[in-house]
Design a protein around this motif. Structure first.
Motif, PDB file in Angstrom:
ATOM      1  N   UNK A   1      29.904   7.564 -26.624  1.00 56.23           N
ATOM      2  CA  UNK A   1      28.550   7.706 -27.264  1.00 56.23           C
ATOM      3  C   UNK A   1      28.132   6.252 -27.489  1.00 56.23           C
ATOM      4  N   UNK A   2      26.804   6.137 -27.455  1.00 58.46           N
ATOM      5  CA  UNK A   2      26.269   4.689 -27.897  1.00 58.46           C
ATOM      6  C   UNK A   2      26.086   4.770 -29.392  1.00 58.46           C
ATOM      7  N   UNK A   3      26.314   3.591 -29.982  1.00 60.21           N
ATOM      8  CA  UNK A   3      25.978   2.964 -31.177  1.00 60.21           C
ATOM      9  C   UNK A   3      24.458   3.369 -31.677  1.00 60.21           C
ATOM     10  N   UNK A   4      24.113   3.648 -33.028  1.00 61.73           N
ATOM     11  CA  UNK A   4      22.899   4.076 -33.321  1.00 61.73           C
ATOM     12  C   UNK A   4      22.314   2.621 -33.872  1.00 61.73           C
ATOM     13  N   UNK A   5      21.197   2.209 -33.018  1.00 59.58           N
ATOM     14  CA  UNK A   5      20.538   1.057 -33.147  1.00 59.58           C
ATOM     15  C   UNK A   5      19.483   1.029 -34.202  1.00 59.58           C
ATOM     16  N   UNK A  13      17.503   5.133 -27.175  1.00 56.37           N
ATOM     17  CA  UNK A  13      16.663   5.813 -26.554  1.00 56.37           C
ATOM     18  C   UNK A  13      17.165   7.032 -26.183  1.00 56.37           C
ATOM     19  N   UNK A  14      16.297   8.130 -25.747  1.00 57.82           N
ATOM     20  CA  UNK A  14      16.796   9.376 -25.418  1.00 57.82           C
ATOM     21  C   UNK A  14      17.756   9.595 -24.003  1.00 57.82           C
ATOM     22  N   UNK A  15      18.422  10.397 -23.802  1.00 57.60           N
ATOM     23  CA  UNK A  15      19.255  10.462 -22.695  1.00 57.60           C
ATOM     24  C   UNK A  15      18.613  10.505 -21.142  1.00 57.60           C
ATOM     25  N   UNK A  16      17.280  11.351 -21.569  1.00 57.01           N
ATOM     26  CA  UNK A  16      16.498  11.610 -20.411  1.00 57.01           C
ATOM     27  C   UNK A  16      15.784  10.013 -20.011  1.00 57.01           C
ATOM     28  N   UNK A  17      15.488   9.454 -20.982  1.00 46.97           N
ATOM     29  CA  UNK A  17      15.016   7.964 -20.586  1.00 46.97           C
ATOM     30  C   UNK A  17      15.980   6.993 -19.893  1.00 46.97           C
ATOM     31  N   UNK A 190       9.720  -0.453 -27.968  1.00 42.54           N
ATOM     32  CA  UNK A 190       9.510  -0.316 -29.682  1.00 42.54           C
ATOM     33  C   UNK A 190       9.146   0.940 -29.868  1.00 42.54           C
ATOM     34  N   UNK A 191       8.027   1.167 -30.398  1.00 42.87           N
ATOM     35  CA  UNK A 191       7.649   2.808 -30.900  1.00 42.87           C
ATOM     36  C   UNK A 191       7.385   3.618 -29.961  1.00 42.87           C
ATOM     37  N   UNK A 192       7.376   3.221 -28.548  1.00 38.59           N
ATOM     38  CA  UNK A 192       7.261   4.106 -27.503  1.00 38.59           C
ATOM     39  C   UNK A 192       8.461   4.636 -26.908  1.00 38.59           C
ATOM     40  N   UNK A 193       9.674   3.850 -27.503  1.00 38.10           N
ATOM     41  CA  UNK A 193      11.096   4.192 -27.235  1.00 38.10           C
ATOM     42  C   UNK A 193      11.304   4.226 -25.650  1.00 38.10           C
ATOM     43  N   UNK A 194      10.830   3.182 -24.899  1.00 41.62           N
ATOM     44  CA  UNK A 194      11.300   2.754 -23.541  1.00 41.62           C
ATOM     45  C   UNK A 194      12.643   1.624 -23.866  1.00 41.62           C
ATOM     46  N   UNK A 195      12.591   1.061 -22.769  1.00 38.07           N
ATOM     47  CA  UNK A 195      13.680   0.078 -22.885  1.00 38.07           C
ATOM     48  C   UNK A 195      13.119  -1.254 -22.431  1.00 38.07           C
ATOM     49  N   UNK A 196      13.741  -2.432 -22.976  1.00 43.52           N
ATOM     50  CA  UNK A 196      13.238  -3.718 -22.860  1.00 43.52           C
ATOM     51  C   UNK A 196      12.962  -4.302 -21.216  1.00 43.52           C
ATOM     52  N   UNK A 197      12.062  -5.138 -21.128  1.00 45.91           N
ATOM     53  CA  UNK A 197      11.664  -5.639 -20.021  1.00 45.91           C
ATOM     54  C   UNK A 197      10.013  -5.520 -19.631  1.00 45.91           C
ATOM     55  N   UNK A 198       9.348  -4.891 -19.930  1.00 42.79           N
ATOM     56  CA  UNK A 198       7.957  -4.934 -19.617  1.00 42.79           C
ATOM     57  C   UNK A 198       6.995  -4.914 -20.958  1.00 42.79           C
ATOM     58  N   UNK A 199       5.951  -5.937 -21.139  1.00 41.34           N
ATOM     59  CA  UNK A 199       5.045  -5.847 -21.976  1.00 41.34           C
ATOM     60  C   UNK A 199       3.636  -5.555 -21.407  1.00 41.34           C
ATOM     61  N   UNK A 200       2.773  -5.284 -22.301  1.00 43.50           N
ATOM     62  CA  UNK A 200       1.421  -4.785 -21.710  1.00 43.50           C
ATOM     63  C   UNK A 200       0.433  -5.341 -22.633  1.00 43.50           C
ATOM     64  N   UNK A 341      14.865   6.777 -31.147  1.00 40.57           N
ATOM     65  CA  UNK A 341      15.259   7.968 -30.770  1.00 40.57           C
ATOM     66  C   UNK A 341      16.220   8.675 -31.900  1.00 40.57           C
ATOM     67  N   UNK A 342      15.783   8.609 -33.170  1.00 42.82           N
ATOM     68  CA  UNK A 342      16.645   9.056 -34.328  1.00 42.82           C
ATOM     69  C   UNK A 342      15.875  10.033 -35.164  1.00 42.82           C
TER      70      UNK A 342
END
Length: 366
Positions: A1-5, A13-17, A190-200, A341-342
């Motif tokens: 289990x990952x720690x809660x960030x 993030x969600x498991x599906x993400x 951030x609030x879209x709950x993806x992973x780091x690596x891309x901005x827009x 995802x909390x």
């Protein structure tokens, strides 16, 4: 289990993400090209910007996106007013210094909003201003800046507003139908709950169309990136394929939750649980509820010899909860994020763990 960030990003993030990153993608394959195009269209829709705005993604963290916005969408003779009440306003000023854009700063304390009358006075006293830069939610303290009022004033003065919405996009209202802005920068993690690596960057058509030749950097040239995607919907250089696959999944989940409204509701509930629970324990919140964005909350460190942030952090980490150090220059603080995802159960578990740590470390809270 990952720690809660319990941080402002990267987030839980969600498991599906996470699972969306388990496949390899060919960056020139039609399926990936379609995925990239879908992401861009979805982000434009989130600001009600269809037909009026372009979405230009940029590799890297949110800072890369903000710097590409600053350097690519302002001309070399621009003069910029930067509204500063934390580290990210200061970062935009540093970017302007690096790329040779003239700027002036209106700075207030990290726990204060800017005075709209003073902003107007500065604009009226500097008739050669072309832009105003603002941070929607300043992560330094978690303060919610009055972006609607700022937008109304900047529009009245016929200036161009650029927004750093890094810790706001996807959870706080940002419709181009009500908030007037020429460009906004945000990121996947951030609030879209993806992973780091891309901005827009979301930018008005007429602004990106006039941006050729502004950029100080090839890799951060937003105009060049936009031209490439306009031509064949592909990235100029190697895209973060796995990050984008996760981002697409995260955007789908954002929509299923009810979009901005649904995400704001959950984050606001998370925020209330943390604020109420910490108050019950005895911790003092930096901001009043009126100024507090439901993103990250700053708490004052107890003035007690038994409190040591590193020990407090490590003890919570051992219970699988990761919080964030403070970033204020005026006081010793720490921060607890309520995004990612909390849910309310995670927030109640966080408060329970903090109570246990306070007892274990024999922290006396004044």
């Amino acid at each position: 289990m990952d720690k809660k960030l319990l941080t402002p990003g990267p987030l839980t993030t969600s498991m599906t993400t996470k699972e969306a990153m388990l496949h390899d993608w060919g960056s020139r394959d039609q399926k990936f090209i379609d995925l990239n195009h879908s992401i861009r269209e979805s982000l434009v829709k989130l600001i009600d910007g269809e037909n009026n705005y372009q979405c230009v993604p940029m590799q890297g963290s949110g800072t890369f996106a903000v710097e590409s916005m600053v350097g690519s969408l302002t001309s070399k003779d621009a003069k910029i007013l930067i509204l500063i009440n934390g580290a990210y306003g200061h970062r935009m000023k540093k970017m302007c210094d690096y790329v040779g854009r003239e700027c002036i700063a209106y700075e207030v304390a990290e726990h204060e909003q800017h005075d709209l009358d003073e902003i107007e006075n500065i604009i009226d006293s500097n008739t050669d201003l072309t832009h105003v830069f603002a941070v929607y939610c300043e992560t330094t303290s978690g303060i919610l800046n009055p972006i609607q009022k700022i937008s109304d004033l900047v529009a009245k003065k016929n200036l161009s507003l650029f927004i750093d919405a890094m810790s706001a996009f996807g959870a706080l209202p940002l419709s181009s139908k009500t908030i007037v802005f020429d460009a906004v920068a945000a990121s996947s993690n951030k609030c879209l709950e993806g992973v780091p690596g891309v901005g827009f960057i979301l930018v008005k058509n007429n602004i990106i169309e006039k941006a050729k030749g502004n950029a100080h950097s090839l890799s951060l040239d937003l105009y060049d990136q936009w031209q490439a995607m306009k031509k064949n919907k592909q990235w100029r250089f190697t895209p973060p394929t796995h990050v984008l696959a996760a981002f697409q999944q995260a955007i789908n989940e954002h929509s299923k939750e009810g979009g901005v409204e649904g995400r704001h509701k959950r984050y606001s509930n998370n925020c209330k649980i943390i604020c109420d629970g910490m108050k019950e324990i005895g911790f003092k919140q930096l901001l009043s509820n009126e100024l507090q964005a439901p993103i990250i909350i700053t708490f004052m460190q107890p003035q007690n010899s038994n409190f040591n942030f590193e020990e407090f952090y490590d003890a919570l980490s051992n219970k699988d909860f990761l919080i964030y150090p403070g970033k204020l220059t005026v006081a010793d603080t720490f921060r607890i994020g309520c995004i990612g995802n909390l849910d309310d159960n995670d927030m109640h578990d966080t408060i329970k763990a903090i109570k246990e740590v306070v007892n274990e470390l024999q922290i006396k809270i004044n």
